[in-house]
Design an enzyme around this catalytic site. Structure first.
Site, PDB file in Angstrom:
ATOM      1  N   TRP A 165       0.824  -1.218   0.000  1.00 37.35           N
ATOM      2  CA  TRP A 165       0.000   0.000   0.000  1.00 37.35           C
ATOM      3  C   TRP A 165       0.850   1.257   0.000  1.00 37.35           C
ATOM      4  CZ3 TRP A 165      -5.018   1.936   0.420  1.00 37.35           C
ATOM      5  CH2 TRP A 165      -5.125   3.228   0.947  1.00 37.35           C
ATOM      6  N   ASN A 167       0.188   5.679   0.287  1.00 41.08           N
ATOM      7  CA  ASN A 167      -0.626   6.882   0.172  1.00 41.08           C
ATOM      8  C   ASN A 167       0.287   8.085  -0.048  1.00 41.08           C
ATOM      9  OD1 ASN A 167      -0.797   5.923   3.169  1.00 41.08           O
ATOM     10  ND2 ASN A 167      -1.322   8.041   3.438  1.00 41.08           N
ATOM     11  N   ASP A 168       0.219   9.107   0.781  1.00 42.31           N
ATOM     12  CA  ASP A 168       0.867  10.389   0.472  1.00 42.31           C
ATOM     13  C   ASP A 168       2.314  10.308  -0.036  1.00 42.31           C
ATOM     14  OD1 ASP A 168      -1.278  10.681   2.147  1.00 42.31           O
ATOM     15  OD2 ASP A 168      -0.241  11.916   3.615  1.00 42.31           O
ATOM     16  N   TRP A 192      -3.955   0.219   4.121  1.00 39.18           N
ATOM     17  CA  TRP A 192      -3.226   1.154   4.995  1.00 39.18           C
ATOM     18  C   TRP A 192      -2.872   0.491   6.325  1.00 39.18           C
ATOM     19  CZ3 TRP A 192      -3.573   3.372   9.802  1.00 39.18           C
ATOM     20  CH2 TRP A 192      -2.770   4.508  10.023  1.00 39.18           C
ATOM     21  N   PHE A 224       4.372   8.989   9.865  1.00 39.61           N
ATOM     22  CA  PHE A 224       3.420   9.648   8.979  1.00 39.61           C
ATOM     23  C   PHE A 224       4.153  10.658   8.096  1.00 39.61           C
ATOM     24  CE2 PHE A 224      -1.056   9.079  11.078  1.00 39.61           C
ATOM     25  CZ  PHE A 224      -0.907   7.717  11.003  1.00 39.61           C
ATOM     26  N   SER A 225       3.358  11.441   7.368  1.00 41.69           N
ATOM     27  CA  SER A 225       3.943  12.326   6.347  1.00 41.69           C
ATOM     28  C   SER A 225       4.791  13.443   6.936  1.00 41.69           C
ATOM     29  CB  SER A 225       2.840  12.925   5.494  1.00 41.69           C
ATOM     30  OG  SER A 225       2.343  11.934   4.649  1.00 41.69           O
ATOM     31  N   ARG A 284      -0.176  17.223  12.352  1.00 45.35           N
ATOM     32  CA  ARG A 284       0.696  16.326  11.576  1.00 45.35           C
ATOM     33  C   ARG A 284       1.168  16.960  10.268  1.00 45.35           C
ATOM     34  NH1 ARG A 284      -4.247  13.630  11.892  1.00 45.35           N
ATOM     35  NH2 ARG A 284      -5.535  13.701  10.008  1.00 45.35           N
ATOM     36  N   GLU A 338      -4.937  18.457   6.182  1.00 45.47           N
ATOM     37  CA  GLU A 338      -3.736  17.625   6.202  1.00 45.47           C
ATOM     38  C   GLU A 338      -2.726  18.153   5.180  1.00 45.47           C
ATOM     39  OE1 GLU A 338      -5.442  13.284   7.395  1.00 45.47           O
ATOM     40  OE2 GLU A 338      -5.615  13.747   5.291  1.00 45.47           O
ATOM     41  N   TRP A 428      -9.446   8.732  -0.343  1.00 44.20           N
ATOM     42  CA  TRP A 428      -9.630   7.935   0.873  1.00 44.20           C
ATOM     43  C   TRP A 428     -10.982   7.215   0.881  1.00 44.20           C
ATOM     44  CZ3 TRP A 428      -6.081   6.009   3.689  1.00 44.20           C
ATOM     45  CH2 TRP A 428      -4.895   6.687   3.930  1.00 44.20           C
TER      46      TRP A 428
HETATM   47  C1  FRU Z   1      -3.068  12.101   4.508  1.00 38.46           C
HETATM   48  C2  FRU Z   1      -2.680  11.460   5.810  1.00 38.46           C
HETATM   49  C3  FRU Z   1      -1.705  12.345   6.556  1.00 38.46           C
HETATM   50  C4  FRU Z   1      -0.949  11.372   7.397  1.00 38.46           C
HETATM   51  C5  FRU Z   1      -0.879  10.177   6.497  1.00 38.46           C
HETATM   52  C6  FRU Z   1      -0.906   8.869   7.223  1.00 38.46           C
HETATM   53  O1  FRU Z   1      -3.490  11.211   3.550  1.00 38.46           O
HETATM   54  O2  FRU Z   1      -3.810  11.191   6.575  1.00 38.46           O
HETATM   55  O3  FRU Z   1      -2.306  13.371   7.281  1.00 38.46           O
HETATM   56  O4  FRU Z   1       0.312  11.843   7.724  1.00 38.46           O
HETATM   57  O5  FRU Z   1      -1.978  10.246   5.630  1.00 38.46           O
HETATM   58  O6  FRU Z   1      -0.624   7.819   6.363  1.00 38.46           O
END
Ligand code: FRU
Length: 625
Positions: A165, A167-168, A192, A224-225, A284, A338, A428
């Protein structure tokens, strides 16, 4: 059967110095069954109860391949190295069938004893049921794992993780000719979980090389990011040109942590003084840059549940002072805020500069779920102030008018003053359900941001495809200029090579007030229809019949973009990959990024005008190299 198990156990117990137990078992004879079962060679499985199993590695191999079944619950796996917990991961270990295998890297533990203590959550009436789980017999030691990328929807020219997986995109920086891309990655499954920073790099934003993950969870939580900068003046004390990254450690609470790299982002050292920023509420995705005018570092931080961005300043990247916040009650507010980004851009055709604050939001996007909003305004080193429109309001502006553009941020230190951004090409709402298996999700194409003045006097951000993408162009398969179209559609073939991926240029003009349909269709009766509406100055994208759409009720959708042109024409540049379409309009003044899952490639593009005659020009189709 029993004696076989016992013999093998004998080895293991002897190894552990537990001979007494063996003797005891032998005396009890066939009336007693041990908890142990065996997977493949070199892997011992020992069931201790309905929810607890031990797996010991006794053989050789670089990886332990973990069998995953996506629909199963997560098992908590404590990795014990010489008896101490080294890490904990969550894996959907297979129950009735194995969807795919994920590699667990054993290289760091060479010459140490490795024991997985696995806790499952499923209801079981007895151990026999547990023993039947597909995962135990499929645990395998191997020196390789499957990187063949055979999946039908694996993009041909978009960045994806090798498996698992994603994401960001985050932590991106450019240094010594290389674009570094880090990303939120689960190396142990395609949903995730287990957030780490995966790493890829590219010399041309087109060809990506995968590297080992760089930062993984520690006692403060998952990773996280965040963002990275090149510390050219050694302000943090880790050395001139060290790469400094800030990220969110997400455990029970979210705090901000620092790591640095002295080898151009290949490996990172976690700062022992972490966390460096703590707040009393959820925050975050730290994003920082060097503010030359004020000779300071500036950091934007998403105060997620408060729907605002916080701004901090620092002189050493370690100690940060909170200066201000922006966002309460402003712009789209229906979801958490975010992944911020703050940068300065020139307004096209003028010498004037403005600041752009990117605020990703989820949910609350214009078509449901996640999306990227931004504000244009001024930043004085402490405070961001957004421009107002003629009525005194702060308008909500969107970077992309599709459903699949999120967590978009830019590269720091990009060459030639470029502001190059990349997004996560999903939403999401359904990211975990899209019909792929070994990997989930890709990035958007990289885009170059600029500012332009709209007809309403407001300043907007455009995003044009990065110039490097011209390199993708293969054969020009169609070149048509100046053709009229009426109600009967004119049809043109799309290239079939390379799974039908291609780039299309097309200018459309019609009588003001009329509409033009541009349709992409395949032989399975699946299609995407775009409609240019010259009375509303919009382009819509209908993917309700685009192919596989039923994996989520939020997937079938029509998205609509303003064309930022009050005339009667639109100029399009469309990129089609295996599972996506990105439409750049009027030189990037608007963009629409949408996933599509046709069961076979779209083979025809057709254009029809609902009213009187329309005109198409500059229709060029390139296959992709
Ligand atoms: C955005 C988010 C961020 C976080 C990350 C976690 O998609 O929710 O805020 O750092 O994904 O994977």
């Amino acid at each position: 059967m029993f004696s076989l198990i016992l013999n093998q156990n004998e080895n293991r117990y002897t190894m552990n110095g537990l001979k007494n137990r063996i003797t005891c078992l032998m005396m009890l004879g066939a009336a007693f069954t041990t908890s142990a079962a065996f997977a493949s060679e070199g892997v011992e499985v020992d069931h201790l109860g309905v929810n607890n199993t031990l797996v010991r590695i006794t053989g050789d191999g670089r990886y332990l391949l973990l069998p995953v079944q996506e629909s199963n619950d997560e098992a908590k796996v404590d990795v014990l190295v010489d008896g101490k917990i080294d890490k904990t991961i969550n894996v959907r270990l297979a129950k009735s069938k194995v969807d795919y295998l994920v590699p667990f890297d054993l290289a760091p533990y060479k010459d140490h004893s490795v024991l997985l203590n696995i806790i499952t959550t499923q209801d079981r009436s007895n151990i026999r049921e547990v023993k039947e789980d597909a995962c135990w017999s499929n645990l395998t030691l191997s020196d390789t794992f499957d990187t063949a990328n055979k999946e039908y929807y694996r993009p041909v020219y978009h960045h994806t993780p090798q498996y698992g997986w994603m994401n960001d995109p985050n932590g991106m920086f450019y240094k010594d000719g290389e674009w570094h891309l880090y990303y939120q990655w689960n190396p142990y499954g395609s949903k995730w979980q287990n957030m780490t920073w995966g790493h890829s790099s590219s010399k041309d934003l087109v060809n990506w090389e995968h590297h080992p993950m760089v930062i993984e969870a520690n006692g403060l939580g998952a990773v996280f990011s965040g963002s990275s900068v090149v510390d050219k003046e050694n302000t943090a004390g880790f050395g001139k040109d060290a790469v400094i990254s800030l990220y969110t450690s997400a455990g029970r609470s979210q705090v901000q942590s620092l790591a640095h790299s002295e080898d151009n982002g290949q490996t990172f050292t976690i700062y022992p003084g972490n966390p460096i920023i703590t707040l009393e509420s959820e925050a975050r995705d730290p994003n920082m840059f060097w503010d030359e005018a004020n000779k300071q570092w500036v950091l934007s931080l998403a105060h997620a549940l408060d729907h605002e961005m916080l701004f901090f300043t620092s002189h050493d990247l370690k100690e940060w002072t909170l200066q201000s916040s922006f966002g309460k009650g402003i712009g789209a507010q229906d979801g958490v805020w975010e992944c911020p980004d703050l940068f300065k851009l020139k307004i096209d055709g003028t010498g004037e500069e403005k600041w752009v604050l990117v605020c990703n939001i989820n949910p609350g996007g214009p078509f449901g779920g996640s999306a990227t909003q931004y504000f244009v305004g001024d930043f004085d080193g402490k405070t961001f102030k957004a421009d107002t429109d003629a009525t005194g309001k702060i308008a909500t502006k969107w970077m992309d008018y599709g459903k699949d553009h999120y967590a978009t941020v830019s590269w720091s230190d990009a060459p030639d003053n470029r502001r190059t951004l990349i997004g996560w090409m999903s939403n999401w709402q359904y990211a975990a359900e899209v019909p792929t298996l070994q990997f989930r999700s890709s990035n958007t194409l990289p885009r170059e941001a600029a500012l332009f003045k709209g007809d309403d006097g407001q300043i907007y951000m455009s995003s044009a495809p990065s110039p490097e993408l011209l390199k993708l162009r293969g054969k020009l398969t169609l070149n048509v200029s100046n053709k009229s179209v009426g109600r009967k559609a004119r049809e043109f073939a799309l290239p079939s090579s390379n799974g039908g991926v291609c780039e299309i240029l097309l200018d459309v003009e019609c009588k003001k007030g009329e509409t033009v349909d541009i349709k992409f269709a395949n032989k399975a009766g699946e299609s995407v229809t775009m409609k240019y509406d010259s009375s509303k100055n919009t382009l819509s994208f209908d993917r309700r019949h685009s192919g596989i759409v039923d994996f989520s009720q939020d997937f079938p959708a029509v998205t609509v973009a303003p064309t930022f042109d009050n005339g009667n024409s639109v100029s399009l540049r469309i990129f089609i990959d295996k599972a996506s379409m990105e439409v750049f309009g009027n030189d990037g003044k608007f963009v629409m990024t949408n996933l599509v899952f046709p069961t076979m490639p779209y083979s025809i593009i057709s254009v029809a005008a609902e009213g009187h005659k329309a005109r198409i020009d500059n229709l060029k189709i390139y296959s992709i190299n």
